[in-house]
Write a protein that holds these residues in place. Sequence first.
Motif, PDB file in Angstrom:
ATOM      1  N   VAL A   1     -51.534-100.357  55.659  1.00  0.00           N
ATOM      2  CA  VAL A   1     -52.546-100.750  54.912  1.00  0.00           C
ATOM      3  C   VAL A   1     -53.817-100.649  55.956  1.00  0.00           C
ATOM      4  O   VAL A   1     -53.555-101.164  57.085  1.00  0.00           O
ATOM      5  N   LEU A   2     -54.966 -99.869  55.570  1.00  0.00           N
ATOM      6  CA  LEU A   2     -56.083 -99.588  56.479  1.00  0.00           C
ATOM      7  C   LEU A   2     -57.187-100.743  56.501  1.00  0.00           C
ATOM      8  O   LEU A   2     -57.231-101.543  55.147  1.00  0.00           O
ATOM      9  N   LYS A   3     -57.750-100.954  57.441  1.00  0.00           N
ATOM     10  CA  LYS A   3     -58.841-101.896  57.510  1.00  0.00           C
ATOM     11  C   LYS A   3     -60.160-101.206  58.111  1.00  0.00           C
ATOM     12  O   LYS A   3     -60.006-100.267  58.776  1.00  0.00           O
ATOM     13  N   SER A   4     -61.424-101.728  57.663  1.00  0.00           N
ATOM     14  CA  SER A   4     -62.622-101.114  58.278  1.00  0.00           C
ATOM     15  C   SER A   4     -62.483-100.889  59.731  1.00  0.00           C
ATOM     16  O   SER A   4     -62.179-102.023  60.579  1.00  0.00           O
ATOM     17  N   GLY A   5     -62.812 -99.834  60.289  1.00  0.00           N
ATOM     18  CA  GLY A   5     -62.912 -99.590  61.757  1.00  0.00           C
ATOM     19  C   GLY A   5     -61.658 -99.201  62.638  1.00  0.00           C
ATOM     20  O   GLY A   5     -61.738 -98.955  63.654  1.00  0.00           O
ATOM     21  N   ASP A   6     -60.471 -99.098  61.613  1.00  0.00           N
ATOM     22  CA  ASP A   6     -59.340 -98.279  62.078  1.00  0.00           C
ATOM     23  C   ASP A   6     -59.356 -97.026  62.328  1.00  0.00           C
ATOM     24  O   ASP A   6     -60.142 -96.277  61.747  1.00  0.00           O
TER      25      ASP A   6
END
Length: 411
Positions: free
Chosen positions: A270-275
């Motif tokens: 799962v992705l997060k902001s800034g990855d």
Amino acid sequence: MSVGIDVGWLAGIPSTWRLMPAKASFSERREQNLPDDVHLTPSQIHGVLPQAEYMSRTGNSVVQNIQGQDNMKHVDPDDFIIHLRSFQGGIERSTYKGKVSTAYTVLKPSKIVVPDYFRWLLKSDGYVQELRTTTNQLRDGQSIKFRDFAKISLPVPLPEEQRAIAEYLDRETARIDTLIEEQQRLIEMLGERRVATVAETLDGSQWTQVRRLVDHDRPMTYGILQCGEPVEGGVVYIGPSDIKGEGLSPHRDALRTTAPEIASAYKRSVLKSGDVVVSIGPAYGKVAVVSDDLTGANLTQDTVRIALRPDLVDTRFFVWALLSRQTAEYWDYQIMGATFRRLNLGTLARTPIPLPAIQEQRRIAAYLDERTAKIDSLIAETERFIELARERRSALITAAVTGQVDVREAA
């Protein structure tokens, strides 16, 4: 003074010109090929070439008509050939004696035709647009028949004027072509300067590996193996084809979706902001930084998530390092000789990355953003110049073959 035609591409042709039925200028050549005829290949870009020369020049193979070698159409020098893409680029003149497929239409010029003039006329934008109107069902791979060609009347000046127009267009288009080539070389040089600017700016630092810059709680990982059919309201995911710019985030609205049940099995990616997302498949080396609205999105198996430690590395600096010549050369060396050219997770994790102090990283990233933006602006201006030059070339040809340019004054 015109002949009074006020429609379409022939509006305003000079009164000294004749508007001739195409049948008065050309007849259809139906002669069977001769034993010593060479196989010819017509094309939009290269004109008519012997098949072997065409393949040598372009590197493209041509479907060999082995069984029909003795049942082809004969072509004489200065014949014109309607081929399968003439509805896009016009009709080609042959300077060779040879043979072509029976799918093509061979035009034999009459005595009023000066081939040097007609090779411009039959490829002019105005004529090609008119040629498309001869049938409503033209498509790639479908030839225009002689009866279609014969529907269009042709502007025919006196022979000496035909020759003067041809000489004028040879001279003027050569000037424009030279200018375009110079601008294309300029774009190549700017591209090389851009690559060198990034490479030279990143030199001189201590180096580490990508894996040492990753958040231990969110290790590097690829994404969903089988995303399935798109699902309305499902979980968006990023694949290599979604990554367009250098570190830019894909737009959420443009992304495909997978079922929540499938995505739930891949919570690790799962992705997060800034990855940072890097493509590792056949189109490896694309880099994106995830925007705020993509928090919760996922990946495909051909992309890898890199969650950076912000205390060690600046994200924008990291992007420039991954896009640098040094990294490209490292990856090329690592996959050299592989049957399938693609990165794997291990190679990406071991990739060397320069690592100056964090403040210096931010300064370098800002510098490269500014420098490359200036170079990109120059490239865009040059590309626009080339586009305008091509438009000017096309307009000049149509104007000359319809008598809108007095080539005697322009000489």
